[in-house]
Design an enzyme around this catalytic site. Structure first.
Site, mmCIF file in Angstrom:
data_model
loop_
_atom_site.group_PDB
_atom_site.id
_atom_site.type_symbol
_atom_site.label_atom_id
_atom_site.label_comp_id
_atom_site.label_asym_id
_atom_site.label_seq_id
_atom_site.Cartn_x
_atom_site.Cartn_y
_atom_site.Cartn_z
ATOM 1 N N GLU B 59 5.446 -0.157 -1.715
ATOM 2 C CA GLU B 59 6.112 0.914 -1.042
ATOM 3 C C GLU B 59 7.612 0.740 -0.317
ATOM 4 O O GLU B 59 8.434 1.596 -0.184
ATOM 5 C CB GLU B 59 5.327 1.145 0.393
ATOM 6 C CG GLU B 59 3.979 1.954 0.205
ATOM 7 C CD GLU B 59 2.676 1.140 -0.681
ATOM 8 O OE1 GLU B 59 3.075 0.075 -0.640
ATOM 9 O OE2 GLU B 59 1.824 1.599 -0.981
ATOM 10 N N HIS B 128 -6.617 5.943 6.904
ATOM 11 C CA HIS B 128 -6.358 7.341 6.133
ATOM 12 C C HIS B 128 -6.599 8.504 7.174
ATOM 13 O O HIS B 128 -6.931 9.303 6.920
ATOM 14 C CB HIS B 128 -7.518 7.244 5.150
ATOM 15 C CG HIS B 128 -7.534 6.265 3.947
ATOM 16 N ND1 HIS B 128 -7.692 4.914 4.436
ATOM 17 C CD2 HIS B 128 -7.446 6.379 2.887
ATOM 18 C CE1 HIS B 128 -7.538 4.167 3.272
ATOM 19 N NE2 HIS B 128 -7.208 4.914 2.214
HETATM 20 C C1 LIG Z 1 -0.122 -0.780 0.521
HETATM 21 C C2 LIG Z 1 -0.955 0.188 -0.045
HETATM 22 N N1 LIG Z 1 -0.518 1.051 -0.928
HETATM 23 C C3 LIG Z 1 -1.513 1.976 -1.760
HETATM 24 C C4 LIG Z 1 -2.713 2.014 -1.290
HETATM 25 C C5 LIG Z 1 -3.793 3.048 -2.094
HETATM 26 N N2 LIG Z 1 -4.554 2.218 -3.036
HETATM 27 C C6 LIG Z 1 -5.952 1.662 -2.729
HETATM 28 S S1 LIG Z 1 -6.697 1.082 -3.842
HETATM 29 C C7 LIG Z 1 -5.247 1.126 -4.915
HETATM 30 C C8 LIG Z 1 -5.493 0.481 -6.373
HETATM 31 C C9 LIG Z 1 -5.424 -0.958 -6.288
HETATM 32 O O1 LIG Z 1 -5.500 -1.371 -7.273
HETATM 33 P P1 LIG Z 1 -5.901 -3.187 -7.487
HETATM 34 O O2 LIG Z 1 -5.160 -3.857 -6.534
HETATM 35 O O3 LIG Z 1 -5.762 -3.264 -8.900
HETATM 36 O O4 LIG Z 1 -7.323 -3.191 -7.078
HETATM 37 P P2 LIG Z 1 -8.780 -2.442 -7.754
HETATM 38 O O5 LIG Z 1 -8.949 -1.283 -7.136
HETATM 39 O O6 LIG Z 1 -8.439 -2.142 -9.261
HETATM 40 O O7 LIG Z 1 -9.749 -3.582 -7.615
HETATM 41 C C10 LIG Z 1 -4.147 1.861 -4.374
HETATM 42 C C11 LIG Z 1 -3.033 2.172 -4.904
HETATM 43 C C12 LIG Z 1 -3.229 0.931 -0.568
HETATM 44 N N3 LIG Z 1 -4.448 0.960 -0.109
HETATM 45 N N4 LIG Z 1 -2.305 0.087 -0.007
#
Ligand SMILES: Cc1ncc(C[n+]2csc(CCOP(=O)(O)OP(=O)(O)O)c2C)c(N)n1
Ligand SMILES: Cc1ncc(C[n+]2csc(CCOP(=O)(O)OP(=O)(O)O)c2C)c(N)n1
Ligand SMILES: [Mg+2]
Ligand SMILES: [Mg+2]
Lengths: 325, 324, 324, 325
Positions: B59, B128
């Site tokens: 971000e 959220h």
């Molecule tokens: C700082 C932040 N930005 C965006 C999000 C929204 N978000 C939740 S899970 C996710 C994807 C996460 O991907 P990864 O770290 O690869 O974990 P996975 O879900 O694949 O296990 C996003 C973008 C968040 N939770 N926190």
């Protein structure tokens, strides 16, 4: 390199040095307010990276990169006015030192938050890329700033899109009083580049030849769309973190050792080896840089401080008067 | 054209991307996926992956990169997947973007928009459901908007994109698909800095914005026999349309401020303070506030409902003020 | 014992480090250098490099690490070299620390203190003059304090360190060496949540905190012949000592709120709103506010002075209110 | 390994899977509110890292690490109540899914902000170090989270002090819809470790043997004061990002390929090769995990939702009533 260029480079090194020395002197005389962060000793880094840039390339200097302002084309007079916090400074007195950039010359003004300029540089490089402009963005930062999340996020993004941005880490072995051992667990910050998918290089930041060679290759790669480079320049600041820091945390021996590798001294040595008329060059250059800095100081001193109400200007590009309706 | 609130947002971005090649949309999953809430569905296909960009989870970089683009004359829209994550880009917003023009003595503008889903009422829990607008209303150099209707969502977003200053645009996820409105087929803008009079009235002014606007308007209608309520939807929170606010207060003499964000330190405090100072002589009762309780927004339904304002609490607050 | 404000801070940390092995101090240059302002001079030598820790330039990590330590029963003091950099650790403060206990259903406390130099008046420019307390006063789960005297600086810091909740402690760098006070040689605490009555009076209540306390007290003394001013120094900004505030307002009927932070969205808005609502009947004049103008704190002296409150503006504001 | 341990590990894999499947089913039935982020397919990672931990070690799970809760000792009943948002959950209904930790068992509850737990884990490990406790902190995170500044700041600090923290990157190739090519410019996140001064390793996250071996070595190193490790487990989530994500951004072929490397399937194969009575083991385990999950669901369903005013509890450890005085 031609003699002309050799002399030009010498002139830049000397101009920056003269500028830095003068600022320190002005600070001692109580003529400046706010912090002064001398980059004395690190001149070869900014000269080496900025000298061959085009006017439409961009640099993102941090607090010790006064040299980048000068070499990239900032008017020494306005730069001095900026440091005085006067109306003719880039920030019109709204902030001082290197927080006001000179955008017409592709010089971005940093916030104080270390490494916060790196995402900005990466974003700008993204524009160069999608618009197919062969321009580059050069982001300078200290080895201490490399610890900040912003440095990581910027390099990671640059790696994804192979952006024309060059990350120049000026490793001067201290972040204020904090030595590298307490800043990171590696010898070379440049090692990080591997983890972002681009090239990392270590270079002696006091050796202008070495800096220019490395910089030149990285800039050429960036222009050709071959992506970013992280270049770590090992260098040293002679002064304390700011002028009021006595820098007791380091040894005299260490300072002396680094002074013996002074970038200007090294370059003068090179000029001698080339059998140029060194005495004449030194004399001429000294006169010229002294004059430029004198004029800059005179200009800055004559420049008015802004009046109180000017504080309210330049906040919004499209102001809205919500009281009036 | 009958559209939902989120479709209005999508249209605004689509139209501005089409109108001006300098407009970009950057955020996590905004491209192939079309956004976590589908706010950008189809936009990458239409405008290209260079301009609708799937960003890494960074971000701070997203906002910072936006500033770099803005300096080059681009007009990036920067999406936070949930507005709650704006805290991760906080420094770039308040210290980098908000000061850019000022610290350069006016040399540049900073035409970025930071937008994303805010608000509670959807069992989103602590991360959220947030309504963090007050933080940004304390930052000179920013503009802050929070539309409550599909019409405004579209018109304000288009204005925000065309604005040369950094605009933080709070959309309310509770409204995304819960409201559907007729909006003009032809292009229109909603000006930043102008409140909307949602209902005229003579007895009480209720000042609100975002999701509660709907409950307040409903209350005003339902209670019409009891009390004649004027409803002002601020729409822009920085700068606030004081002329409209004070004009109404001078007429009614009684004010209730309603927002979903927490009470203490919320935007309502500023509004109340300003009214209390500038309209002191005209007030016939205390300036009252109804807002979320001073606690995080909890997950379990009864607790969330206990914390957030709702129809019942609004009615009750209006009655209390009317009876004063 | 005659001490400066900053020496009081140093003593508080020194005493608490000595008293409780779980107390730590972490921050950039707090160790060998003893801090950019020497607030921790000598503490690393005395208490060890394990407990007075020179950290990398990583504000988010500093706060986050503090939370990890807190969960283990440690009581870390986390220094921001300038409070302006708190924006870089913002997410860890408002989403990690402030919710820690809540989202664990009360399983743990979060005894961290985040402290650092805030405030202007020293030609610090945009990034060394900030007063960002209002952001944190909008975050449940935090406590916020802002001492104005050496006595309070010491007593509140000791209380903050012993407090089981996350405390954001704003020290004012203008006061660091400009005030010198006699403080007790023996140990004392200043309770969090309790305002200080700096001067009794019957005509007007001036509510303030931080650096302006001194100018307000001076004004109250200087103007004693004209108007009898009561001066309240809030000291704790979250939660505010409403009992003291309202008690005073009910007595005087006239209120001026003064703070150095910017007007719009500042703490004064909340205070004014609360008074305007709860003391409506008792008010004999509008609740007035004097604060910094809504702009960044500029560098050049005349502009900085134009933006920030000062002795003259305070006197003028008091006269205006008195004349009402 | 002994047969007993082999079976125990199998039981954990199966319990997690059963738990995940049941949660997905409950979600489909509309019995859950809020997001559900299935870690189905990734069970070997959490089992491999958590199984041999001591009760006084700590884990920092993220949204897909339900397995870490179970193996580290969280009561399945309370975990299910947590997911339902009920009063008997770790958060007492204040938040759901994996945002409430079980601190008595060394399980830290994450915020939503990805990677924000990494600095916390590093800070806790700093305490283990200065107090000379041979405990470890294990921080799980997705490859997407690796892009965040917090991941960098935490690893950098861990590298400076050689902290007993293990960074476990679960690279499941997508962050929501974002594929690795748009997340970073490298193949392996583990490459980053070099830049922090500690060891990075890549391991198949679906192969429990491989995970345990790598985890065991890293944990032993950490306990001995030899510092952190970054371990990247290549794995896959079968479901979409959350249950309402159809995951159109990936191919059926890819999903099938990964299903063919299912960690439970691989482990069953191993049990067969060991010539254990596989039919009996499967039957017994199925019965047991079904029973546990049934009981957990029954408990969670019976657990009351908190009442409205409970929202005001647990905010401050030392509340101050400033109205009363
Ligand atoms: C700082 C932040 N930005 C965006 C999000 C929204 N978000 C939740 S899970 C996710 C994807 C996460 O991907 P990864 O770290 O690869 O974990 P996975 O879900 O694949 O296990 C996003 C973008 C968040 N939770 N926190
Ligand atoms: C985010 C942030 N934290 C702290 C500071 C305070 N600070 C200013 S300069 C400095 C040291 C910087 O060290 P380095 O990056 O190595 O640059 P150098 O001064 O050595 O050139 C610090 C800690 C800051 N400016 N920004
Ligand atoms: Mg350095
Ligand atoms: Mg992933």
């Amino acid at each position: 390199m031609t003699e002309q260029k050799d002399r030009e480079l010498y002139r830049w090194l000397r101009l920056i040095r003269e500028f830095e020395d003068r600022i320190s002197a002005l600070d001692k005389q109580g003529k400046l307010m706010g912090g002064v962060y001398s980059g004395k000793g690190q001149e070869a880094v900014t000269v080496g990276f900025c000298h061959d840039l085009r006017w439409d390339d961009w640099v993102f200097p941090l607090h010790r990169d006064l040299g980048a302002f000068l070499v990239k084309g900032a008017d020494p007079k306005r730069l001095m006015a900026q440091i005085f916090g006067k109306r003719d400074g880039f920030a019109k007195g709204k902030d001082s030192y290197l927080h006001g950039g000179d955008l017409a010359n592709g010089i971005f003004g940093a916030t104080s938050m270390l490494a916060a300029t790196l995402p900005v540089a990466a974003g700008m490089a993204y524009k160069f890329k999608i618009r197919k402009e062969d321009r580059v963005a050069i982001a300078f930062f200290g080895e201490g700033a490399s610890s900040r999340g912003d440095a990581h996020e910027a390099m990671n993004f640059a790696g994804v899109h192979k952006l024309p941005v060059i990350f120049v880490c000026e490793n001067n072995f201290y972040a204020y009083s904090t030595p590298n051992e307490l800043q990171f667990g590696v010898d070379d910050v440049a090692d990080r580049a591997d983890g972002y998918g681009f090239k990392g290089e270590v270079v002696s930041g006091n050796d202008l030849h070495a800096v220019m060679k490395t910089a030149g290759k990285a800039i050429a790669r960036a222009r050709k769309g071959e992506g970013p480079t992280l270049i770590e320049c090992k260098t040293y600041r002679y002064h304390g973190h700011s002028e009021h820091d006595r820098a007791d945390y380091r040894s005299e021996e260490e300072v002396i050792t680094w002074e013996s590798r002074d970038p200007i001294f090294l370059w003068e040595n090179y000029l001698k080896q080339r059998k140029y008329d060194i005495a004449a060059i030194v004399k001429e250059t000294t006169e010229e840089v002294t004059r430029i800095v004198e004029e800059a100081v005179a200009f800055a001193e004559a420049s008015p401080f802004p009046e109180g109400p000017e504080a309210m200007e330049d906040l919004y590009a499209m102001p809205i008067d919500t009281e009036a309706r | 054209m009958l559209v939902t609130y989120i479709e209005a947002i999508r249209q605004a971005m689509d139209e501005e991307l089409a109108r001006d090649k300098n407009v970009l949309l950057m955020g996590e999953d905004v491209g192939v996926l079309g956004g976590a809430f589908k706010a950008s569905a189809g936009l990458q296909e239409k405008h290209g992956a260079d301009r609708v960009v799937d960003m890494p989870i960074s971000e701070s970089l997203i906002v910072g990169a936006g500033v770099g683009l803005a300096v080059q004359g681009m007009r990036p829209i920067l999406e936070m997947q949930f507005i709650d994550f704006i805290t991760c880009g906080f420094d770039q917003i308040v210290n980098m973007a908000a000061t850019l023009r000022y610290r350069h003595g006016g040399q540049t503008a900073c035409p970025i928009v930071v937008r994303g889903p805010s608000g509670g009422g959807v069992h989103g829990g602590l991360y959220h459901s947030q309504n963090p607008e007050a933080w940004f209303c304390h930052v000179p150099g920013l503009k802050v908007v929070a539309p409550a209707t599909a019409y405004d969502a579209k018109g304000l977003l288009k204005s925000a994109i065309r604005d040369d200053d950094p605009v933080i645009y709070f959309e309310h996820k509770f409204l995304y698909r819960r409201i559907k409105e007729e909006i003009p087929a032809e292009e229109y803008l909603v000006p930043i800095g102008k409140a909307a009079l949602r209902k005229e009235g003579r007895d009480i002014t209720v000042i609100t914005y975002g999701s509660p606007v709907h409950a307040v308007v409903k209350a005003a209608r339902d209670m019409a026999a009891e009390v004649d309520i004027e409803v002002i939807d601020l729409r822009t929170l920085l700068p606030i349309d004081w002329a409209t606010v004070k004009g109404s207060v001078r007429k009614t003499g009684k004010v209730l401020i309603v927002h979903e964000a927490r009470l203490t330190g919320g935007v309502g405090g500023e509004v109340a303070a300003r009214i209390a100072q500038d309209c002191f002589e005209e007030l016939d009762g205390p300036v009252m506030r109804l807002a979320a309780r001073d606690v995080h927004t909890p997950f379990a339904p009864a607790m969330e409902d206990y914390v957030l304002p709702n129809q019942e609490k609004i009615t009750e607050a209006i009655r209390k003020l009317a009876a004063y």
